[in-house]
Design a protein around this motif. Sequence first.
Motif, PDB file in Angstrom:
ATOM      1  N   LEU A  72       0.885  -1.152   0.000  1.00 33.75           N
ATOM      2  CA  LEU A  72       0.000   0.000   0.000  1.00 33.75           C
ATOM      3  C   LEU A  72       0.921   1.200   0.000  1.00 33.75           C
ATOM      4  O   LEU A  72       1.937   1.202   0.700  1.00 33.75           O
ATOM      5  N   LEU A  73       0.597   2.221  -0.775  1.00 37.79           N
ATOM      6  CA  LEU A  73       1.356   3.460  -0.764  1.00 37.79           C
ATOM      7  C   LEU A  73       0.436   4.607  -0.401  1.00 37.79           C
ATOM      8  O   LEU A  73      -0.740   4.606  -0.776  1.00 37.79           O
ATOM      9  N   TRP A  74       0.971   5.554   0.317  1.00 36.63           N
ATOM     10  CA  TRP A  74       0.260   6.748   0.757  1.00 36.63           C
ATOM     11  C   TRP A  74       0.979   7.925   0.146  1.00 36.63           C
ATOM     12  O   TRP A  74       2.129   8.203   0.486  1.00 36.63           O
ATOM     13  N   LEU A  75       0.330   8.584  -0.795  1.00 32.09           N
ATOM     14  CA  LEU A  75       0.855   9.827  -1.351  1.00 32.09           C
ATOM     15  C   LEU A  75       0.179  10.959  -0.587  1.00 32.09           C
ATOM     16  O   LEU A  75      -1.053  11.017  -0.541  1.00 32.09           O
ATOM     17  N   PRO A  76       0.952  11.840   0.040  1.00 32.66           N
ATOM     18  CA  PRO A  76       0.331  12.874   0.865  1.00 32.66           C
ATOM     19  C   PRO A  76      -0.505  13.828   0.037  1.00 32.66           C
ATOM     20  O   PRO A  76      -0.260  14.032  -1.152  1.00 32.66           O
ATOM     21  N   GLY A  77      -1.490  14.401   0.692  1.00 28.86           N
ATOM     22  CA  GLY A  77      -2.337  15.387   0.041  1.00 28.86           C
ATOM     23  C   GLY A  77      -1.647  16.731  -0.039  1.00 28.86           C
ATOM     24  O   GLY A  77      -0.590  16.955   0.556  1.00 28.86           O
ATOM     25  N   ALA A  78      -2.266  17.620  -0.777  1.00 29.41           N
ATOM     26  CA  ALA A  78      -1.678  18.939  -0.991  1.00 29.41           C
ATOM     27  C   ALA A  78      -2.146  19.962   0.030  1.00 29.41           C
ATOM     28  O   ALA A  78      -1.659  21.084   0.033  1.00 29.41           O
ATOM     29  N   THR A  79      -3.074  19.578   0.900  1.00 31.42           N
ATOM     30  CA  THR A  79      -3.610  20.558   1.846  1.00 31.42           C
ATOM     31  C   THR A  79      -2.777  20.591   3.123  1.00 31.42           C
ATOM     32  O   THR A  79      -2.122  19.613   3.475  1.00 31.42           O
ATOM     33  N   CYS A  85       3.722  12.559   5.423  1.00 30.61           N
ATOM     34  CA  CYS A  85       4.411  11.269   5.410  1.00 30.61           C
ATOM     35  C   CYS A  85       5.526  11.306   6.444  1.00 30.61           C
ATOM     36  O   CYS A  85       6.116  12.358   6.686  1.00 30.61           O
ATOM     37  N   PRO A  86       5.828  10.164   7.018  1.00 34.76           N
ATOM     38  CA  PRO A  86       6.993  10.134   7.906  1.00 34.76           C
ATOM     39  C   PRO A  86       8.261  10.398   7.083  1.00 34.76           C
ATOM     40  O   PRO A  86       8.273  10.175   5.876  1.00 34.76           O
ATOM     41  N   ARG A  87       9.299  10.857   7.738  1.00 34.55           N
ATOM     42  CA  ARG A  87      10.564  11.093   7.038  1.00 34.55           C
ATOM     43  C   ARG A  87      11.065   9.762   6.469  1.00 34.55           C
ATOM     44  O   ARG A  87      10.684   8.694   6.966  1.00 34.55           O
ATOM     45  N   PRO A  88      11.901   9.771   5.436  1.00 37.56           N
ATOM     46  CA  PRO A  88      12.412   8.516   4.877  1.00 37.56           C
ATOM     47  C   PRO A  88      13.033   7.634   5.961  1.00 37.56           C
ATOM     48  O   PRO A  88      13.864   8.082   6.748  1.00 37.56           O
ATOM     49  N   TRP A 103       3.227   2.592   8.640  1.00 34.43           N
ATOM     50  CA  TRP A 103       3.809   3.008   7.365  1.00 34.43           C
ATOM     51  C   TRP A 103       5.265   3.388   7.575  1.00 34.43           C
ATOM     52  O   TRP A 103       5.638   3.896   8.632  1.00 34.43           O
ATOM     53  N   ILE A 104       6.065   3.207   6.544  1.00 40.90           N
ATOM     54  CA  ILE A 104       7.462   3.619   6.544  1.00 40.90           C
ATOM     55  C   ILE A 104       7.617   4.708   5.499  1.00 40.90           C
ATOM     56  O   ILE A 104       7.171   4.555   4.355  1.00 40.90           O
ATOM     57  N   GLY A 105       8.250   5.802   5.883  1.00 44.71           N
ATOM     58  CA  GLY A 105       8.444   6.922   4.979  1.00 44.71           C
ATOM     59  C   GLY A 105       9.504   6.622   3.931  1.00 44.71           C
ATOM     60  O   GLY A 105      10.458   5.876   4.178  1.00 44.71           O
ATOM     61  N   TYR A 114       6.540   9.822   0.166  1.00 47.58           N
ATOM     62  CA  TYR A 114       5.427   8.876   0.203  1.00 47.58           C
ATOM     63  C   TYR A 114       5.684   7.924   1.357  1.00 47.58           C
ATOM     64  O   TYR A 114       6.764   7.916   1.947  1.00 47.58           O
ATOM     65  N   ALA A 115       4.683   7.162   1.706  1.00 47.02           N
ATOM     66  CA  ALA A 115       4.823   6.162   2.754  1.00 47.02           C
ATOM     67  C   ALA A 115       4.348   4.828   2.200  1.00 47.02           C
ATOM     68  O   ALA A 115       3.473   4.777   1.337  1.00 47.02           O
ATOM     69  N   CYS A 116       4.954   3.746   2.681  1.00 45.40           N
ATOM     70  CA  CYS A 116       4.567   2.424   2.183  1.00 45.40           C
ATOM     71  C   CYS A 116       4.298   1.469   3.344  1.00 45.40           C
ATOM     72  O   CYS A 116       4.823   1.618   4.437  1.00 45.40           O
TER      73      CYS A 116
END
Length: 177
Positions: A72-79, A85-88, A103-105, A114-116
């Motif tokens: 699963l990937l989480w692309l952060p929103g623009a708002t 997302c957490p830092r890498p 999730w891992i950044g 992004y986070a996965c």
Amino acid sequence: MKNAVQGAARGDPRGAALVAHFEAVASGATRDMPVVNRALRVEAIGFAPMASEAGARGAWPGALITPWSMNLLWLPGATQDSAPCPRPGGKACLRVGNVDFDWIGAHAQDVGAYACCSLFSPMFEFAGQESAAATARAVLAQLRCAEGGGQGGGKAVAPRASRRAFLLRPGAFGSAA
């Protein structure tokens, strides 16, 4: 070749950038690794804006299939009120629907932060791209039913369910294959 970006991600340049990034990884660093299922290719599935929930406005969750994993990937929103997302390499608990996931950044050039969250790795239980894509779509459908307060496939998703409980509950992916 079939378009590797499925669903709403076609309208967001990050979907195509994700696919390009992981295709480069697949043809380079991981090409000869023993965890690679050569029957699979990189494909982004179902990236779409999440329903407006506190802390998640505008986030784009979706699934990414690679020959070595499905995440699963989480692309952060623009708002401004979107969950960052957490830092890498950092970890965060982010909610999709009624389910909290760890999730891992990460960060990729042309994609950004992004986070996965791992669903499957390695991918040898999948005979081909179609079965992997069907599984990714089923997971996303269940999460989106939970997101809207619905009940995926007639099965209620308990509030604050763990990823393991969500994925392993009876009937999560329909009939057994």
